[in-house]
Design an enzyme around this catalytic site. Sequence first.
Site, PDB file in Angstrom:
ATOM      1  N   GLU A 117       0.938  -1.129   0.073  1.00 30.96           N
ATOM      2  CA  GLU A 117      -0.174   0.172   0.021  1.00 30.96           C
ATOM      3  C   GLU A 117       0.776   1.372  -0.119  1.00 30.96           C
ATOM      4  O   GLU A 117       0.713   2.243  -0.532  1.00 30.96           O
ATOM      5  CB  GLU A 117      -0.920   0.033   1.215  1.00 30.96           C
ATOM      6  CG  GLU A 117      -1.998  -1.193   1.116  1.00 30.96           C
ATOM      7  CD  GLU A 117      -2.806  -1.239   2.427  1.00 30.96           C
ATOM      8  OE1 GLU A 117      -4.013  -1.026   2.224  1.00 30.96           O
ATOM      9  OE2 GLU A 117      -2.438  -1.558   3.400  1.00 30.96           O
ATOM     10  N   GLU A 137      -4.122  -9.394   4.186  1.00 29.58           N
ATOM     11  CA  GLU A 137      -5.143  -9.209   5.300  1.00 29.58           C
ATOM     12  C   GLU A 137      -6.345 -10.217   5.437  1.00 29.58           C
ATOM     13  O   GLU A 137      -6.696 -10.333   6.600  1.00 29.58           O
ATOM     14  CB  GLU A 137      -5.607  -7.674   4.981  1.00 29.58           C
ATOM     15  CG  GLU A 137      -4.702  -6.543   5.273  1.00 29.58           C
ATOM     16  CD  GLU A 137      -3.775  -6.356   4.237  1.00 29.58           C
ATOM     17  OE1 GLU A 137      -3.080  -5.231   4.176  1.00 29.58           O
ATOM     18  OE2 GLU A 137      -3.706  -6.902   3.277  1.00 29.58           O
TER      19      GLU A 137
END
Length: 263
Positions: A117, A137
């Site tokens: 990210e 995640e």
Amino acid sequence: MTTEDLRVVTERRGHLLLIGLNRPEKRNAADFAMLQQLALAYGELERDPELRVGVVHALGEHFTAGLDLADVGPRLGPDGIDIVPEGGINPWQVDGTALTKPVVIAVQGTCLTLGIELMLASDIVVAAESTRFGQIEVSRGILPFGGATIRFPRAAGWGNAMRWLLTGDMFDVREAHRMGLVQEIVPNGRELHRAIELAERIAAQAPLAVQATLASARTALRDGPAAAEAELQPALARLAGSTDARIGMEAFLSRQPAAFQGR
């Protein structure tokens, strides 16, 4: 703050700010202190007019093992988590505040979750040839909250992004390059050197023009082409009246390198 407390180390090198993740004994897993110190480093880059480009890298063999859930998890509240102290900027830029200066990022080893990210929130990514990536995640019962759900599909295409976001599988640097997450692949150990080279090329250009170019492209992505088009001529008029525009024209006519001032 003692040396042991420094989760992020910074170095000024000309017009560059080198920002290094500094928890190699934990594969640079991000605890709350690292998140806050990284935000402060981004704030320093934004505020200082002498700094034109950020270079993000990591000490040790790995870029990051992702979030240190044991440290950060208990801090999650009903509204999520606030990682930005006074004077900082969210490095993932998902809170409405965007950095106005470009960031080049160098990654190596393992690069998980918030590392990807951070790449997606940066502007140019250089990766060592053995780097491995994972947006894992969903394997931990949470979702990516640093912008991957927004930027990964935009960068790689819907199917490419969902292939990795929804499975939590690992992928290699060739796949990252194919999808557009990585711009250059270099031999192991050369990633920071190459990122600095690219950052220095950017820093040698007219800073106001670089920032205006970045802003225009981001407006097009965020608000659509029409919004960016509406700003093109006003931005051009502002730049044309700058000291740097005069310096650039004089350099062109004299065929000498331009020494831009950022004014």
